[in-house]
Design a protein around this motif. Structure first.
Motif, PDB file in Angstrom:
ATOM      1  N   UNK A   9      24.997  -4.534  -7.213  1.00 31.33           N
ATOM      2  CA  UNK A   9      25.086  -3.705  -8.780  1.00 31.33           C
ATOM      3  C   UNK A   9      24.835  -2.464  -8.852  1.00 31.33           C
ATOM      4  N   UNK A  10      24.056  -1.675  -7.987  1.00 31.33           N
ATOM      5  CA  UNK A  10      23.816  -0.264  -8.292  1.00 31.33           C
ATOM      6  C   UNK A  10      23.368   0.328  -6.935  1.00 31.33           C
ATOM      7  N   UNK A  11      23.575   1.681  -6.718  1.00 32.69           N
ATOM      8  CA  UNK A  11      23.012   2.412  -5.778  1.00 32.69           C
ATOM      9  C   UNK A  11      22.316   3.774  -6.211  1.00 32.69           C
ATOM     10  N   UNK A  12      21.467   4.191  -5.333  1.00 29.86           N
ATOM     11  CA  UNK A  12      20.684   5.641  -5.621  1.00 29.86           C
ATOM     12  C   UNK A  12      20.567   6.199  -4.718  1.00 29.86           C
ATOM     13  N   UNK A  13      20.721   7.566  -4.611  1.00 28.46           N
ATOM     14  CA  UNK A  13      20.436   8.472  -3.401  1.00 28.46           C
ATOM     15  C   UNK A  13      18.931   8.965  -3.610  1.00 28.46           C
ATOM     16  N   UNK A  59      19.788   7.668   6.139  1.00 27.92           N
ATOM     17  CA  UNK A  59      19.926   7.014   5.490  1.00 27.92           C
ATOM     18  C   UNK A  59      18.883   7.423   4.275  1.00 27.92           C
ATOM     19  N   UNK A  60      19.521   7.434   2.975  1.00 26.43           N
ATOM     20  CA  UNK A  60      18.831   8.064   1.730  1.00 26.43           C
ATOM     21  C   UNK A  60      19.088   7.197   0.424  1.00 26.43           C
ATOM     22  N   UNK A  61      19.670   6.094   0.594  1.00 32.38           N
ATOM     23  CA  UNK A  61      20.348   5.113  -0.248  1.00 32.38           C
ATOM     24  C   UNK A  61      19.321   3.971  -0.741  1.00 32.38           C
ATOM     25  N   UNK A  62      18.869   3.769  -2.029  1.00 36.93           N
ATOM     26  CA  UNK A  62      18.436   2.575  -2.578  1.00 36.93           C
ATOM     27  C   UNK A  62      19.768   1.646  -2.830  1.00 36.93           C
ATOM     28  N   UNK A  81      16.833  -7.472  -6.135  1.00 40.50           N
ATOM     29  CA  UNK A  81      16.337  -7.232  -4.853  1.00 40.50           C
ATOM     30  C   UNK A  81      16.815  -5.768  -4.629  1.00 40.50           C
ATOM     31  N   UNK A  82      15.986  -5.248  -3.557  1.00 39.02           N
ATOM     32  CA  UNK A  82      16.694  -3.989  -3.153  1.00 39.02           C
ATOM     33  C   UNK A  82      16.676  -3.708  -1.900  1.00 39.02           C
ATOM     34  N   UNK A  83      17.383  -2.828  -1.402  1.00 38.60           N
ATOM     35  CA  UNK A  83      17.304  -2.389   0.176  1.00 38.60           C
ATOM     36  C   UNK A  83      16.890  -0.836  -0.163  1.00 38.60           C
ATOM     37  N   UNK A  84      15.851  -0.669   1.031  1.00 41.88           N
ATOM     38  CA  UNK A  84      15.440   0.900   1.062  1.00 41.88           C
ATOM     39  C   UNK A  84      15.239   1.263   2.562  1.00 41.88           C
ATOM     40  N   UNK A  85      15.558   2.611   2.713  1.00 39.56           N
ATOM     41  CA  UNK A  85      15.591   3.118   4.071  1.00 39.56           C
ATOM     42  C   UNK A  85      14.063   2.747   4.904  1.00 39.56           C
ATOM     43  N   UNK A  86      13.975   2.596   6.104  1.00 42.46           N
ATOM     44  CA  UNK A  86      13.050   2.564   6.842  1.00 42.46           C
ATOM     45  C   UNK A  86      12.934   3.822   7.611  1.00 42.46           C
ATOM     46  N   UNK A  90       9.190   1.785  -3.641  1.00 39.49           N
ATOM     47  CA  UNK A  90       9.117   0.629  -4.433  1.00 39.49           C
ATOM     48  C   UNK A  90       9.114   0.960  -5.931  1.00 39.49           C
ATOM     49  N   UNK A  91       8.157   1.925  -6.241  1.00 40.20           N
ATOM     50  CA  UNK A  91       8.563   2.518  -7.644  1.00 40.20           C
ATOM     51  C   UNK A  91       9.848   3.182  -8.007  1.00 40.20           C
ATOM     52  N   UNK A  92      10.557   3.781  -6.954  1.00 41.70           N
ATOM     53  CA  UNK A  92      11.980   4.528  -7.172  1.00 41.70           C
ATOM     54  C   UNK A  92      12.760   3.117  -7.489  1.00 41.70           C
ATOM     55  N   UNK A  93      12.782   2.204  -6.702  1.00 41.58           N
ATOM     56  CA  UNK A  93      13.814   1.193  -6.636  1.00 41.58           C
ATOM     57  C   UNK A  93      13.411   0.310  -8.002  1.00 41.58           C
ATOM     58  N   UNK A  94      12.269   0.118  -8.627  1.00 41.03           N
ATOM     59  CA  UNK A  94      12.083  -0.616  -9.700  1.00 41.03           C
ATOM     60  C   UNK A  94      12.675   0.219 -10.762  1.00 41.03           C
ATOM     61  N   UNK A  95      12.508   1.361 -11.134  1.00 37.57           N
ATOM     62  CA  UNK A  95      12.934   2.267 -12.082  1.00 37.57           C
ATOM     63  C   UNK A  95      14.527   2.220 -11.978  1.00 37.57           C
ATOM     64  N   UNK A  96      15.026   2.325 -10.725  1.00 41.09           N
ATOM     65  CA  UNK A  96      16.651   2.624 -10.620  1.00 41.09           C
ATOM     66  C   UNK A  96      17.114   1.126 -10.989  1.00 41.09           C
TER      67      UNK A  96
END
Length: 164
Positions: free
Chosen positions: A84-88, A141-144, A128-133, A101-107
């Motif tokens: 439903x959303x993505x963010x750089x 990879x810079x995407x949430x 749920x979110x996906x984040x770079x490793x 985690x904080x960025x993902x929770x906010x976005x």
């Protein structure tokens, strides 16, 4: 690699419920899903994790700790989650897991209402979110990626505008 984390906010506190590791290293194993003129997926397929976009419905990641492909299905078929959303994430050093985690929770919380139709705190749905490793970060990879799901189980039909 991507890390998927599921959590549910209860009043003013958040609690971790599950964690699944997903690598997002570029892969030639999955293909771009077939789409109609509106960009909607028209048939189920395995897709490279980098080939999915907002509005795509995905199968369950299961208990796999590492995958490079995801199962993309038309949203009118049973599915476990929906993007439903993505963010750089800004360039620089890979943020810590706590910072991600904080960025993902906010976005993901901020974008939830616009997609689902209700504020996250009032919804019966989770995200749920996906984040770079570290590995995928090195590959650019810079995407949430924010995914909505129903904790009661798979759904049929898009959760966009579900108002629940």
């Amino acid at each position: 690699m991507l890390v998927a984390r599921t959590f549910r906010v209860a009043a003013a506190a958040s609690a971790a419920v599950a964690a699944v590791l997903l690598p997002a290293a570029c892969s030639d194993d999955g293909d771009e899903p077939r789409r109609d003129a509106s960009g909607n997926v028209t048939e189920s397929a395995a897709a490279d994790v980098f080939q999915v976009r907002v509005g795509d419905c995905l199968g369950d990641f299961g208990d796999s700790e590492q995958v490079t492909d995801v199962s993309v299905v038309p949203c009118d078929q049973e599915h476990a989650q929906e993007i439903y959303a993505t963010a750089q994430i800004p360039d620089g050093e890979l943020p810590s897991d706590d910072d991600l985690r904080a960025q993902a929770e906010e976005v993901c919380t901020a974008e939830f209402e616009a997609y689902v139709g209700l504020p996250y705190a009032e919804s019966a749905l989770d995200f749920t979110w996906l984040q770079p490793t570290a590995e995928s970060w090195e590959q650019g990879d810079r995407e949430l990626v924010c995914l909505v799901n129903d904790p009661a189980g798979p759904v049929t039909g898009s959760l966009q505008g579900a108002n629940r």
